[in-house]
Scaffold this active site. Sequence first.
Site, PDB file in Angstrom:
ATOM      1  N   GLU A 138       0.852  -1.198   0.000  1.00 47.45           N
ATOM      2  CA  GLU A 138       0.000   0.000   0.000  1.00 47.45           C
ATOM      3  C   GLU A 138       0.881   1.240   0.000  1.00 47.45           C
ATOM      4  O   GLU A 138       1.992   1.202   0.513  1.00 47.45           O
ATOM      5  CB  GLU A 138      -0.848   0.031   1.286  1.00 47.45           C
ATOM      6  CG  GLU A 138      -1.758  -1.150   1.442  1.00 47.45           C
ATOM      7  CD  GLU A 138      -2.287  -1.270   2.879  1.00 47.45           C
ATOM      8  OE1 GLU A 138      -2.318  -0.246   3.598  1.00 47.45           O
ATOM      9  OE2 GLU A 138      -2.648  -2.391   3.263  1.00 47.45           O
TER      10      GLU A 138
ATOM     11  N   LYS B  96       2.270   4.563   1.498  1.00 47.89           N
ATOM     12  CA  LYS B  96       2.352   5.070   2.865  1.00 47.89           C
ATOM     13  C   LYS B  96       2.034   6.562   2.803  1.00 47.89           C
ATOM     14  O   LYS B  96       2.832   7.364   2.319  1.00 47.89           O
ATOM     15  CB  LYS B  96       3.745   4.826   3.428  1.00 47.89           C
ATOM     16  CG  LYS B  96       3.900   5.263   4.869  1.00 47.89           C
ATOM     17  CD  LYS B  96       5.217   4.754   5.418  1.00 47.89           C
ATOM     18  CE  LYS B  96       5.422   5.128   6.870  1.00 47.89           C
ATOM     19  NZ  LYS B  96       5.282   6.540   7.148  1.00 47.89           N
TER      20      LYS B  96
ATOM     21  N   ASP C 150       1.575  10.252   3.866  1.00 48.47           N
ATOM     22  CA  ASP C 150       2.211  11.095   4.872  1.00 48.47           C
ATOM     23  C   ASP C 150       1.187  12.085   5.415  1.00 48.47           C
ATOM     24  O   ASP C 150       1.109  13.229   4.997  1.00 48.47           O
ATOM     25  CB  ASP C 150       3.400  11.840   4.254  1.00 48.47           C
ATOM     26  CG  ASP C 150       4.303  12.428   5.319  1.00 48.47           C
ATOM     27  OD1 ASP C 150       4.104  12.095   6.509  1.00 48.47           O
ATOM     28  OD2 ASP C 150       5.193  13.214   4.972  1.00 48.47           O
TER      29      ASP C 150
ATOM     30  N   TYR D 144      -6.960   2.033   6.289  1.00 50.71           N
ATOM     31  CA  TYR D 144      -6.169   0.866   5.899  1.00 50.71           C
ATOM     32  C   TYR D 144      -6.175  -0.298   6.873  1.00 50.71           C
ATOM     33  O   TYR D 144      -5.534  -1.311   6.609  1.00 50.71           O
ATOM     34  CB  TYR D 144      -4.719   1.268   5.598  1.00 50.71           C
ATOM     35  CG  TYR D 144      -4.045   2.078   6.687  1.00 50.71           C
ATOM     36  CD1 TYR D 144      -3.929   3.449   6.561  1.00 50.71           C
ATOM     37  CD2 TYR D 144      -3.548   1.478   7.837  1.00 50.71           C
ATOM     38  CE1 TYR D 144      -3.332   4.210   7.548  1.00 50.71           C
ATOM     39  CE2 TYR D 144      -2.952   2.218   8.822  1.00 50.71           C
ATOM     40  CZ  TYR D 144      -2.845   3.582   8.677  1.00 50.71           C
ATOM     41  OH  TYR D 144      -2.255   4.336   9.663  1.00 50.71           O
TER      42      TYR D 144
ATOM     43  N   LYS E 152      10.742   3.223   2.682  1.00 48.91           N
ATOM     44  CA  LYS E 152      10.697   4.667   2.438  1.00 48.91           C
ATOM     45  C   LYS E 152      11.245   5.003   1.058  1.00 48.91           C
ATOM     46  O   LYS E 152      12.144   4.337   0.560  1.00 48.91           O
ATOM     47  CB  LYS E 152      11.529   5.405   3.495  1.00 48.91           C
ATOM     48  CG  LYS E 152      10.973   5.287   4.911  1.00 48.91           C
ATOM     49  CD  LYS E 152       9.670   6.030   5.004  1.00 48.91           C
ATOM     50  CE  LYS E 152       9.361   6.564   6.369  1.00 48.91           C
ATOM     51  NZ  LYS E 152      10.164   7.592   6.897  1.00 48.91           N
TER      52      LYS E 152
ATOM     53  N   CYS F 209       9.322  49.059  -2.452  1.00 47.69           N
ATOM     54  CA  CYS F 209       8.980  48.099  -3.502  1.00 47.69           C
ATOM     55  C   CYS F 209      10.150  48.031  -4.478  1.00 47.69           C
ATOM     56  O   CYS F 209      10.597  49.066  -4.983  1.00 47.69           O
ATOM     57  CB  CYS F 209       7.711  48.542  -4.224  1.00 47.69           C
ATOM     58  SG  CYS F 209       7.396  47.593  -5.721  1.00 47.69           S
TER      59      CYS F 209
ATOM     60  N   CYS G 148       8.924  49.633  -8.119  1.00 48.89           N
ATOM     61  CA  CYS G 148       8.563  51.022  -8.374  1.00 48.89           C
ATOM     62  C   CYS G 148       9.140  51.976  -7.336  1.00 48.89           C
ATOM     63  O   CYS G 148       9.012  53.195  -7.470  1.00 48.89           O
ATOM     64  CB  CYS G 148       7.049  51.179  -8.440  1.00 48.89           C
ATOM     65  SG  CYS G 148       6.245  50.982  -6.842  1.00 48.89           S
TER      66      CYS G 148
ATOM     67  N   CYS H 224       3.299  46.782  -1.356  1.00 47.20           N
ATOM     68  CA  CYS H 224       3.620  47.978  -2.123  1.00 47.20           C
ATOM     69  C   CYS H 224       2.291  48.684  -2.333  1.00 47.20           C
ATOM     70  O   CYS H 224       1.362  48.112  -2.884  1.00 47.20           O
ATOM     71  CB  CYS H 224       4.221  47.597  -3.473  1.00 47.20           C
ATOM     72  SG  CYS H 224       4.095  48.929  -4.685  1.00 47.20           S
TER      73      CYS H 224
ATOM     74  N   CYS I 215       2.044  50.625  -9.724  1.00 48.42           N
ATOM     75  CA  CYS I 215       3.307  49.885  -9.769  1.00 48.42           C
ATOM     76  C   CYS I 215       3.324  48.937 -10.976  1.00 48.42           C
ATOM     77  O   CYS I 215       2.419  48.109 -11.139  1.00 48.42           O
ATOM     78  CB  CYS I 215       3.469  49.087  -8.467  1.00 48.42           C
ATOM     79  SG  CYS I 215       4.817  47.901  -8.518  1.00 48.42           S
TER      80      CYS I 215
HETATM   81  S1  IVH Z   1       0.111   0.271   8.710  1.00 42.60           S
HETATM   82  C1  IVH Z   1       0.611  -1.841  12.611  1.00 42.60           C
HETATM   83  N1  IVH Z   1      -0.513   1.316   6.400  1.00 42.60           N
HETATM   84  O1  IVH Z   1       2.683   5.334   8.569  1.00 42.60           O
HETATM   85  C2  IVH Z   1       0.127  -1.067  11.456  1.00 42.60           C
HETATM   86  N2  IVH Z   1       0.470   2.746   8.032  1.00 42.60           N
HETATM   87  O2  IVH Z   1       5.230   4.509  10.526  1.00 42.60           O
HETATM   88  C3  IVH Z   1       0.977   0.122  11.223  1.00 42.60           C
HETATM   89  N3  IVH Z   1       0.699   5.067   7.333  1.00 42.60           N
HETATM   90  O3  IVH Z   1       1.791   5.439  11.919  1.00 42.60           O
HETATM   91  C4  IVH Z   1       0.457   1.052  10.243  1.00 42.60           C
HETATM   92  N4  IVH Z   1      -0.183   4.830   5.334  1.00 42.60           N
HETATM   93  O4  IVH Z   1       0.410   6.746  10.291  1.00 42.60           O
HETATM   94  C5  IVH Z   1       0.019   1.546   7.610  1.00 42.60           C
HETATM   95  N5  IVH Z   1      -1.160   2.119   4.324  1.00 42.60           N
HETATM   96  C6  IVH Z   1      -0.629   2.345   5.534  1.00 42.60           C
HETATM   97  C7  IVH Z   1      -0.185   3.616   5.942  1.00 42.60           C
HETATM   98  C8  IVH Z   1       0.370   3.770   7.205  1.00 42.60           C
HETATM   99  C9  IVH Z   1       0.348   5.683   6.188  1.00 42.60           C
HETATM  100  C10 IVH Z   1       1.367   5.748   8.463  1.00 42.60           C
HETATM  101  C11 IVH Z   1       0.732   5.488   9.786  1.00 42.60           C
HETATM  102  C12 IVH Z   1       1.790   4.895  10.647  1.00 42.60           C
HETATM  103  C13 IVH Z   1       3.042   5.220   9.924  1.00 42.60           C
HETATM  104  C14 IVH Z   1       4.025   4.081  10.096  1.00 42.60           C
END
Ligand code: IVH
Length: 675
Positions: free
Chosen positions: A114, A116, A118, A231, A322, A416, A419, A434, A439
């Site tokens: 999946e 991740k 942010d 998720y 990551k 400015c 001008c 300004c 201007c």
């Molecule tokens: S699983 C035990 N799935 O990433 C389950 N986390 O460092 C742990 N996050 O704190 C989380 N997308 O805030 C999972 N598809 C995803 C995610 C996800 C974002 C975040 C979540 C978690 C951090 C993990």
Amino acid sequence: MSMQIETEINQLREEINYHLYRYHVLDAPVISDAEYDALYAELLALEQAHPDLITPDSPTQRTGAAPVSAFEKVVHPAPILSLASAHSLAEVYAWRARIGRLLPDDTALDYVVEPKIDGLTVVLTYREGLFVQGATRGNGEVGEDVSQNLRTLAALPRRIPVDPGSPLRPPAYLVVRGEVFFPLDRFAAFNEAQMAAGERIYMNPRNAASGSLRQLDPQITAARPLTLFCYDFVAWEGEGVPPTQAARLQLLRDLGFPLPPAGDITPLTALEQIDDLYAQWIARRNQLNYEVDGLVIKINDRPLADSLGYVGKDPRGALALKFPAQEKNTKLLNVVVNVGRTGVLAPAAELEPVEIGGVVVKNATLHNYDEIARKDIRLGDTVVVKRAGDVIPYIVGPVVELRQGDERVIELPTHCPACGAPAGRVPGEVALYCDNPACPAQLVRRVEYFVSRGAMDIETFGAQTAALLIEQGLIHDVADIYTLDRSALLALEGFQEKKVDNLLAGIEASKQAPAGRLLTALGIRFVGSVVAGLLLDDLGSLDALAAADEARLMTIEGIGPQTAAAVVAWFADERHQHLLHKLRQAGLQFALTRPGQTLDTLAGLTFVITGTLPTLTREEAKALIEQHGGKVTGAVSKNTSYLLAGEKAGSKLAKAGQLGVPILDEAALRAMLSP
Ligand code: IVH
């Protein structure tokens, strides 16, 4: 009577929640925005008349409950765990080898990968299918109760299953985990609006999500475009949860929870498939509308994954892979001052070029001077620069440890740069301005904005053309583009006949742009295309708008005191009146012609439609009324001219009776239309 109204309210809620879901979760609406608005207005009116029938799952409660002084603490039903991170494929294979040692030899594993997201973790509790509580992660054991704020998210299911036709029964108790985020395409404009309003700006979309969700006043959260992806299940009572991650995600989807598009969730039958997938994601991570900082690899067999246990707070059965950081250090060489359309003097950083995620970055935004002071950024500093999605790179902050001692404090501009007019600060606002309306730099920005998409949309008129024409003294305000002289243009370097003709044709065509686009193009503070639409829908023309006072403007839904004041001040300015005069002379559209309107038999009349008509559907009746210049709204009020009622008309008929609104049937409407 009351039973009947309650049923009607419940039906409306179910219908509205379903359309919110179609729109925000499935991205596949089945009704128009106007029809949605009508349903919503109908529910709102019913609830206003019967406040005792308002319940927390009502979609109207999304606009935000009363502010709180602090958030209550919430103990999570199970620890909200985090994830171990890997930064390379080698680390992924090392993880597989480690867990392999805990499993019988030759155990074959499959995985789900999946994105991740942010954002900010939230924990959502449902009882008997009803959303009852939402909390932040906090320290993983105890979070903060942000239920009222979460209720303002259109994508959050208030009752599950969301689809009333679903055969699924809600479990007695369900806790779901998800990630709230701030859509990237809304971030830059949001910060700009915050800055224009003298409000705080956010460093990045993640901070904006967190700051928006943790507002004590839910009304503020309601005004932010937050959304979420879910998720996992944290807790469940009733029938068992499916044993695989893939099936759990599907169940979440079937219940109506928002998830990333199915194509962004990938099953792996062999771990080696991660190599290509990782490369593909890195190549497209900046094309998504949310920030993704990596992939989460999850063992699909959940009982097996869970049996592997934890290392600290990290379950062994999943791993975050990551993406390479989109953050680098570089030197801040210079700070230049950009002059905006409204005269805002905005600092911008010139950097020693640095490659971040495949793109060479030379410039970054610094937002405003308060931000520079707050972070204590100095000229010559080594700074951390971050790229996030398609957002313009920004400076996270200085690396203080690397200072040499010769860094210099960044001075506020006193004048400015374009001008030379003295720079001023509007009381209570962060930005420097300004204050010279003549201007040239402001004019360039105003012309660029005037001709841009969403405004007058003159494709053949680029930013360079704007700058050149102003520099050559051919235009002194935006209206001057309508009196440009062909021979004067031909005399400009690089302007051959074809180019000049295209430019003039584009300018000519823009005279037919609807009044809403013209109003947007004027660049009045707080009046973007949405607000322009609201104003004109109500008032019908720029002349009516110019004549309206603040009190009148604030009667329009969606128009607040700030916008009202800005509009009135704009029209009161003599220079603007002169500009409008010139634009009118040029033949631009000052009044609304509603799309599809051919006749004006019903001009000025407002209709509400209810019940089943003998031959027309509601949509057709609405189109017919609009074709004749009439307006159709959702709820009966004292401003309603006629109620068009068919069979099984409900509470609207009663309301019209109470207010003395005349009632028409389809035949009577047709009679009004026949010559
Ligand atoms: S699983 C035990 N799935 O990433 C389950 N986390 O460092 C742990 N996050 O704190 C989380 N997308 O805030 C999972 N598809 C995803 C995610 C996800 C974002 C975040 C979540 C978690 C951090 C993990």
